[in-house]
Design an enzyme around this catalytic site. Structure first.
Site, short mmCIF file in Angstrom:
data_model
loop_
_atom_site.label_atom_id
_atom_site.label_comp_id
_atom_site.label_asym_id
_atom_site.label_seq_id
_atom_site.Cartn_x
_atom_site.Cartn_y
_atom_site.Cartn_z
N LEU A 154 18.61 -29.31 -7.37
CA LEU A 154 17.32 -28.79 -6.87
C LEU A 154 17.38 -27.29 -6.63
O LEU A 154 16.88 -26.79 -5.62
CB LEU A 154 16.95 -29.53 -5.57
CG LEU A 154 16.82 -31.05 -5.69
CD1 LEU A 154 16.53 -31.68 -4.33
CD2 LEU A 154 15.75 -31.42 -6.70
N THR A 158 16.30 -40.70 -4.59
CA THR A 158 16.63 -39.75 -5.66
C THR A 158 18.10 -39.36 -5.57
O THR A 158 18.81 -39.29 -6.57
CB THR A 158 15.76 -38.48 -5.52
OG1 THR A 158 14.41 -38.87 -5.65
CG2 THR A 158 16.11 -37.46 -6.57
N GLU A 181 0.84 -1.22 0.00
CA GLU A 181 0.00 0.00 0.00
C GLU A 181 0.87 1.25 0.00
O GLU A 181 0.56 2.24 -0.67
CB GLU A 181 -0.94 -0.02 1.22
CG GLU A 181 -1.97 -1.13 1.22
CD GLU A 181 -1.40 -2.50 1.59
OE1 GLU A 181 -0.20 -2.57 1.97
OE2 GLU A 181 -2.13 -3.50 1.47
N1 LIG Z 1 14.15 -36.07 -14.73
C1 LIG Z 1 13.32 -34.97 -14.58
C2 LIG Z 1 13.06 -34.42 -13.31
N2 LIG Z 1 13.65 -34.99 -12.21
C3 LIG Z 1 13.64 -34.29 -10.91
O1 LIG Z 1 14.51 -33.16 -10.97
C4 LIG Z 1 15.67 -33.38 -10.12
C5 LIG Z 1 16.91 -32.96 -10.86
O2 LIG Z 1 16.77 -31.57 -11.08
P1 LIG Z 1 18.07 -30.62 -10.93
O3 LIG Z 1 18.62 -30.95 -9.59
O4 LIG Z 1 17.56 -29.22 -11.04
O5 LIG Z 1 18.98 -31.03 -12.05
C6 LIG Z 1 15.66 -34.86 -9.84
O6 LIG Z 1 16.21 -35.07 -8.56
C7 LIG Z 1 14.19 -35.22 -9.85
O7 LIG Z 1 13.61 -34.87 -8.58
N3 LIG Z 1 12.23 -33.35 -13.19
C8 LIG Z 1 11.66 -32.78 -14.31
O8 LIG Z 1 10.91 -31.82 -14.19
N4 LIG Z 1 11.90 -33.29 -15.56
C9 LIG Z 1 12.71 -34.38 -15.74
O9 LIG Z 1 12.89 -34.81 -16.87
#
Ligand SMILES: Nc1c(N[C@@H]2O[C@H](COP(=O)(O)O)[C@@H](O)[C@H]2O)[nH]c(=O)[nH]c1=O
Length: 541
Positions: free
Chosen positions: A267, A253, A100
């Site tokens: 991530l 993962t 605001e």
């Molecule tokens: N392979 C895959 C995903 N995979 C997810 O993304 C993480 C890897 O992302 P980064 O750490 O940013 O490289 C991986 O740990 C998993 O959780 N995500 C997606 O949108 N599309 C994709 O094809």
């Protein structure tokens, strides 16, 4: 920056207006006193704009809500209502000037006699440079509010203060009732869905995101997953991360990506330099994690590992030496981790986990929305992982229907998003206690001491049978047994009073059920199949 409006050359308009909704095409001379009814169509338009402005602070202002303020006044020289906007602002980080104040500074003198549109009732009311003092000093004469503040101790305070200052305050759904506001109200709800869910469920707003091939896989059977979705979709994921306070992955993962040297996840929200960097949370019961991983590089982002008490203390120490925070839980489960995140003030969490953890989070009812990216490719693989693991559902009729579903093409991919639970609309809410007499003298502020707990996510959901917490009670032999949930206990006790080996087997089967849903399904199915095993009700305790 909206175009600076041409001065209307009029005295501040009176608090209420009467607008000619169909102004004659020719331009009226600016000297005519501007009069305008509070046109619902215009109000809805500017309120929707305030919600869009508020959305610019997503991920930046947490744990504050996303506040937007648009100050507008009619300009008879033009039909272009966008030109009526004289100032706007949004909260762009904690501890920065409120929306605001920013809008009033931009509007300057043009704020006098204008209307301010707020997606959400302000929270900071008392003192200088607050939302209320900014609007009063700016000289606005009317305020339109999309939603009352969802937090009880703040609800109604700013509205009451503004009214005490002689400003007309119209709240959608209370003073403004029209279907014209449906879309604008929806925008106000969505832009603060995280806050509304957090206020209603006492856990952060949780979004499950996955990328899946056309044949339903999130990776090859080897775990290789680079990439399922395309670059544009992954860019959208970076945006989603940028709106989140934390990102959650499972230990698998990290293990998978690191051991198979596939994609050692980072991530991070890499779409903008210097953008919001969410905390990364790894949930691993066993702490069976690699000593080296991108996630342990806390220069990229803060990392927390949530694990079971006592798991691999040696490795815990090694990661702690790298700056990773390790948090131990008695029983590692999504709801306890979400309660922990709630206590840390998180509003919004993005789950980018594998199917097992995703299923566990859905069963625990901590997932509120799903973003599914579908890629036009086929990978096959009998053991290739899928987005969601076991939910204990054996019939398609048990499937959870998404609501408010949206579809969007993202380059070659398709993005489908939808809610697993409706946005809790806390408005119309019970006005704050001191407002009630002016609203309805008959209603005592204490009328509301009735609680309901139909769903585990209700405020008092912990009383619901399905609430994911164990109970320990003596069994028929007097030995103490810990039931995973009240539902397990309830379903089993349909069969305990019949001395029959089949009944005893059913009780055992229910005790082992992995979720309250599964316990309920077993109990109901066996009751239907073997009604003779249902015992007469007897003292259960
Ligand atoms: N392979 C895959 C995903 N995979 C997810 O993304 C993480 C890897 O992302 P980064 O750490 O940013 O490289 C991986 O740990 C998993 O959780 N995500 C997606 O949108 N599309 C994709 O094809």
């Amino acid at each position: 920056m909206p175009p600076s409006p041409r001065p209307l050359g009029v005295a501040p308009a009176p608090a209420s207006y009467s607008l000619n909704l169909f102004p004659r095409r020719r331009c009226l001379p600016a000297r005519h006193a501007v009069s305008m009814a509070a046109s619902h169509a215009h109000d809805a338009h500017f309120l929707r704009r305030a919600a869009d402005v508020a959305d610019r602070s997503a991920g930046l202002a947490s744990p504050h809500p996303n506040f937007g303020c648009v100050i507008a006044r009619p300009q008879l020289e033009t039909d272009d209502v966008e030109a009526w906007v004289v100032g706007e602002g949004y909260l762009y980080s904690q501890g920065t000037p409120c929306a605001e104040l920013l809008a009033a500074e931009e509007a300057g003198e043009h704020a006098r006699g204008a209307t301010a549109y707020l997606n959400l009732e302000p929270d900071d009311c008392y003192g200088n440079s607050t939302a209320v003092s900014s609007l009063v000093q700016a000289g606005v004469t009317r305020v339109v509010v999309g939603l009352r503040h969802p937090l009880k101790h703040l609800r109604g305070k700013a509205i009451q203060l503004l009214r005490h200052q002689g400003i007309q305050v119209d709240v959608v759904g209370e003073d403004l009732q029209s279907k014209l506001f449906k879309e604008a109200l929806g925008s106000c709800l969505i832009v603060n869905a995280p806050l509304l869910y957090r206020a209603a469920f006492h856990v952060p707003f949780s979004v499950l995101k996955y990328a899946m091939t056309a044949d339903g896989k999130i990776a090859a059977s080897t775990g290789h997953a680079s990439w399922v979705s395309g670059k544009a979709s992954r860019g959208r994921v970076f945006e989603l991360r940028g709106r989140s306070d934390a990102i959650i992955v499972g230990g698998n993962t990290v293990r998978l990506d690191t051991f198979t040297c596939v994609v050692d996840p980072r991530l991070t929200a890499r779409h903008v330099k210097g953008g919001h960097v969410p905390v990364r949370i790894v949930m691993s019961q066993s702490f069976n994690l690699p000593e080296e991983a991108n996630l342990w590089n806390v220069h990229d982002a803060y990392t927390i590992v949530a694990t079971q008490r006592g798991a691999r203390r040696d490795l815990q120490k090694k990661l702690a030496m790298k700056g990773v925070e390790v948090v131990e839980f008695e029983m590692l489960n999504p709801r306890d981790v979400m309660s922990y995140c709630y206590d840390r003030g998180y509003l919004s969490v993005l789950w980018e986990c594998g199917g097992t953890l995703a299923a566990s989070a859905i069963s625990a009812r901590v997932i509120h929305k799903v973003y599914a990216f579908f890629a036009p490719k086929i990978i096959g693989g009998v053991n290739a992982p899928t987005p969601v693991g076991e939910l204990g559902m054996k019939q398609m009729t048990q499937a959870i229907d998404l609501i408010d579903v949206s579809y969007e093409q993202v380059d070659r991919d398709m993005l489908m998003s939808g809610f697993l639970q409706p946005i809790p609309d806390l408005s119309p809410v019970i006005p704050s206690v001191d407002e009630i007499p002016s609203v309805d003298p008959e209603v005592s502020p204490y009328e509301t001491n009735i609680i309901s707990f139909y769903k585990t996510w209700d405020t008092f959901g912990a009383f619901a049978n399905f609430s994911p917490h164990p109970i320990s009670l003596p069994d028929e032999n007097g030995d103490c047994f810990t039931w995973p949930t009240v539902e397990h206990y309830y379903q089993a006790h349909k069969f305990v009073s019949v001395d029959n080996p089949q009944a005893r087997d059913i009780v055992q089967e229910i005790k082992q059920a992995r979720s309250p849903e599964e316990a309920a399904r077993i109990g109901r199915t066996r009751q239907r199949e073997l009604p003779e095993l249902i015992g007469s009700p007897r003292k259960l305790m």
